[in-house]
Design a protein around this motif. Structure first.
Motif, mmCIF file in Angstrom:
data_model
loop_
_atom_site.group_PDB
_atom_site.id
_atom_site.type_symbol
_atom_site.label_atom_id
_atom_site.label_comp_id
_atom_site.label_asym_id
_atom_site.label_seq_id
_atom_site.Cartn_x
_atom_site.Cartn_y
_atom_site.Cartn_z
ATOM 1 N N ASN A 1 0.830 -1.217 0.000
ATOM 2 C CA ASN A 1 0.000 0.000 0.000
ATOM 3 C C ASN A 1 0.860 1.260 0.000
ATOM 4 O O ASN A 1 0.553 2.233 -0.699
ATOM 5 N N GLY A 2 1.912 1.239 0.807
ATOM 6 C CA GLY A 2 2.777 2.414 0.941
ATOM 7 C C GLY A 2 3.500 2.722 -0.369
ATOM 8 O O GLY A 2 3.545 3.869 -0.816
ATOM 9 N N ARG A 3 4.050 1.686 -0.984
ATOM 10 C CA ARG A 3 4.772 1.890 -2.246
ATOM 11 C C ARG A 3 3.823 2.321 -3.363
ATOM 12 O O ARG A 3 4.169 3.122 -4.214
ATOM 13 N N TRP A 4 2.615 1.785 -3.322
ATOM 14 C CA TRP A 4 1.593 2.175 -4.308
ATOM 15 C C TRP A 4 1.338 3.678 -4.212
ATOM 16 O O TRP A 4 1.282 4.386 -5.209
ATOM 17 N N ALA A 5 1.201 4.153 -2.970
ATOM 18 C CA ALA A 5 0.933 5.584 -2.754
ATOM 19 C C ALA A 5 2.132 6.432 -3.175
ATOM 20 O O ALA A 5 1.976 7.445 -3.865
ATOM 21 N N LYS A 6 3.305 5.976 -2.786
ATOM 22 C CA LYS A 6 4.524 6.735 -3.093
ATOM 23 C C LYS A 6 4.680 6.914 -4.607
ATOM 24 O O LYS A 6 5.037 7.994 -5.086
ATOM 25 N N ALA A 7 4.383 5.859 -5.340
ATOM 26 C CA ALA A 7 4.513 5.915 -6.798
ATOM 27 C C ALA A 7 3.592 6.969 -7.410
ATOM 28 O O ALA A 7 3.805 7.419 -8.526
ATOM 29 N N GLN A 8 2.554 7.344 -6.658
ATOM 30 C CA GLN A 8 1.634 8.358 -7.175
ATOM 31 C C GLN A 8 1.733 9.671 -6.418
ATOM 32 O O GLN A 8 0.813 10.488 -6.471
ATOM 33 N N ASN A 9 2.847 9.813 -5.702
ATOM 34 C CA ASN A 9 3.052 11.037 -4.914
ATOM 35 C C ASN A 9 1.929 11.313 -3.931
ATOM 36 O O ASN A 9 1.554 12.458 -3.700
ATOM 37 N N LYS A 10 1.399 10.263 -3.364
ATOM 38 C CA LYS A 10 0.331 10.421 -2.375
ATOM 39 C C LYS A 10 0.858 9.976 -1.014
ATOM 40 O O LYS A 10 1.828 9.232 -0.925
ATOM 41 N N PRO A 11 0.197 10.419 0.073
ATOM 42 C CA PRO A 11 0.631 9.944 1.396
ATOM 43 C C PRO A 11 0.342 8.447 1.559
ATOM 44 O O PRO A 11 -0.566 7.920 0.904
ATOM 45 N N ARG A 12 1.069 7.793 2.436
ATOM 46 C CA ARG A 12 0.882 6.347 2.656
ATOM 47 C C ARG A 12 -0.562 6.017 3.019
ATOM 48 O O ARG A 12 -1.077 4.960 2.654
ATOM 49 N N THR A 13 -1.209 6.950 3.721
ATOM 50 C CA THR A 13 -2.598 6.695 4.125
ATOM 51 C C THR A 13 -3.508 6.502 2.901
ATOM 52 O O THR A 13 -4.441 5.696 2.950
ATOM 53 N N ALA A 14 -3.215 7.216 1.821
ATOM 54 C CA ALA A 14 -4.022 7.050 0.596
ATOM 55 C C ALA A 14 -3.869 5.623 0.069
ATOM 56 O O ALA A 14 -4.820 5.038 -0.480
ATOM 57 N N GLY B 1 -6.165 0.300 -0.518
ATOM 58 C CA GLY B 1 -6.049 -1.116 -0.145
ATOM 59 C C GLY B 1 -7.349 -1.632 0.451
ATOM 60 O O GLY B 1 -7.779 -2.758 0.169
ATOM 61 N N SER B 2 -8.003 -0.812 1.251
ATOM 62 C CA SER B 2 -9.254 -1.267 1.869
ATOM 63 C C SER B 2 -10.365 -1.385 0.819
ATOM 64 O O SER B 2 -11.210 -2.270 0.899
ATOM 65 N N GLU B 3 -10.349 -0.519 -0.170
ATOM 66 C CA GLU B 3 -11.317 -0.657 -1.278
ATOM 67 C C GLU B 3 -11.100 -1.995 -1.992
ATOM 68 O O GLU B 3 -12.040 -2.649 -2.439
ATOM 69 N N ASN B 4 -9.827 -2.376 -2.082
ATOM 70 C CA ASN B 4 -9.536 -3.638 -2.762
ATOM 71 C C ASN B 4 -9.979 -4.858 -1.961
ATOM 72 O O ASN B 4 -10.221 -5.923 -2.536
ATOM 73 N N VAL B 5 -10.086 -4.701 -0.663
ATOM 74 C CA VAL B 5 -10.611 -5.796 0.165
ATOM 75 C C VAL B 5 -12.028 -6.127 -0.313
ATOM 76 O O VAL B 5 -12.400 -7.283 -0.478
ATOM 77 N N ARG B 6 -12.804 -5.071 -0.555
ATOM 78 C CA ARG B 6 -14.177 -5.292 -1.030
ATOM 79 C C ARG B 6 -14.160 -6.021 -2.379
ATOM 80 O O ARG B 6 -14.850 -7.017 -2.568
ATOM 81 N N ARG B 7 -13.352 -5.503 -3.325
ATOM 82 C CA ARG B 7 -13.326 -6.088 -4.672
ATOM 83 C C ARG B 7 -12.965 -7.578 -4.635
ATOM 84 O O ARG B 7 -13.634 -8.406 -5.242
ATOM 85 N N ILE B 8 -11.905 -7.913 -3.892
ATOM 86 C CA ILE B 8 -11.448 -9.304 -3.875
ATOM 87 C C ILE B 8 -12.401 -10.192 -3.057
ATOM 88 O O ILE B 8 -12.652 -11.343 -3.418
ATOM 89 N N ALA B 9 -12.959 -9.663 -1.998
ATOM 90 C CA ALA B 9 -13.902 -10.463 -1.192
ATOM 91 C C ALA B 9 -15.156 -10.794 -2.008
ATOM 92 O O ALA B 9 -15.635 -11.940 -1.979
ATOM 93 N N LEU B 10 -15.673 -9.825 -2.738
ATOM 94 C CA LEU B 10 -16.874 -10.090 -3.548
ATOM 95 C C LEU B 10 -16.567 -11.138 -4.613
ATOM 96 O O LEU B 10 -17.365 -12.050 -4.859
ATOM 97 N N HIS B 11 -15.402 -11.026 -5.211
ATOM 98 C CA HIS B 11 -15.000 -11.972 -6.258
ATOM 99 C C HIS B 11 -14.830 -13.384 -5.679
ATOM 100 O O HIS B 11 -15.306 -14.364 -6.266
#
Ligand code: IPE
Ligand code: IPE
Ligand code: MG
Length: 232
Positions: free
Chosen positions: A16-29, A34-44
């Motif tokens: 999650n942290g590296r994903w954010a860094k790559a987009q110049n966003k804070p780690r919290t983003a 990442g939490s949105e992806n929990v929904r996507r993968i759980a539904l699948h």
């Protein structure tokens, strides 16, 4: 897809942290994505009749993170369940958790326990969140429980089955362990339960890990020859 999905899939949701860094966003983003992806993968997983999906959300080692980051992680369950609890209920997903949740801030623990209670009757996917979870901690706690049972003469000996029943999770052994973001280690996750798991390490960060990549892992799983020590 025409293949059958493994019964118990565990995921180390890393990057999650590296994903954010790559987009110049804070780690919290990154954690929010990442939490949105929990929904996507759980539904699948639920749509494809996976029985259990255990997700590593916060490890006993993650207390070493900066206060600001931890505080955000403690807020995430409230954001997540406020948005998605109705959908999880409707989709027949049962939320459970493993880990010493009492050590989290009261409100965080309450929100997770509330999600568990609200979905307790559901019979679809068991979406198990590993929160303040550590594999060694789980094993030590199980050893204490088993020793106590022995002392009270509730059991005659500590067998593997008896020991397993003392673990935090009553889930089965893990069939497939996936870790995102390229690290090739287990970081204290489900040490007992992964004894014979197939392991797949993918390079993409957790927020980018989508249904197709998940299915590619299932495909690879089916190409593995699981011998369990025998000959096949
Ligand atoms: C995983 O992402 C989420 C948690 C450990 C809570 P990271 O925060 O570890 O992301 P990286 O590894 O720093 O990219
Ligand atoms: C493992 O990721 C823990 C979670 C995904 C919750 P970390 O990012 O904490 O693991 P290390 O420190 O790289 O081993
Ligand atoms: Mg990490």
């Amino acid at each position: 897809m025409s293949f059958e999905y493994p019964k118990h899939i565990a995921i180390i949701m890393d990057g999650n942290g590296r994903w954010a860094k790559a987009q110049n966003k804070p780690r919290t983003a990154g954690h929010l994505a990442g939490s949105e992806n929990v929904r996507r993968i759980a539904l699948h997983a639920n749509r494809n009749h996976v029985k259990s999906l255990t997700l590593y959300a916060f490890s006993t080692e993650n207390w070493a993170r900066p206060e600001e980051e931890k505080n955000y992680l403690f807020k995430l369950p409230a954001i997540f369940f406020k948005k998605y609890i109705a959908e999880l209920k409707r989709e027949n997903i049962r939320v459970t958790y493993i880990g010493e949740i009492e050590r989290f801030p009261q409100n965080t623990a309450r929100i997770i326990k509330d999600a568990v209670a609200q979905t307790a009757e559901n019979t679809g996917l068991n979406l198990c969140l590993a929160v303040n979870y550590g594999g060694r901690r789980e094993i030590v706690t199980a050893a204490q429980k088993a020793a106590e049972k022995l002392q009270k003469k509730e059991i005659e000996e500590i067998t593997e089955e008896e020991f397993a029943s003392c673990l935090m999770s009553e889930t089965s052994d893990v069939d497939l362990l996936i870790r995102t973001s390229g690290e090739i280690r287990v970081s204290n996750f489900l040490l007992w339960q992964i004894a014979y798991a197939e392991m797949i390490f993918v390079s993409c960060a957790w927020p980018d890990f989508d249904e197709n990549q998940f299915d590619e892992c299932i495909c690879e799983f089916h190409h593995r020859n699981r011998r369990f020590g025998g000959l096949k």
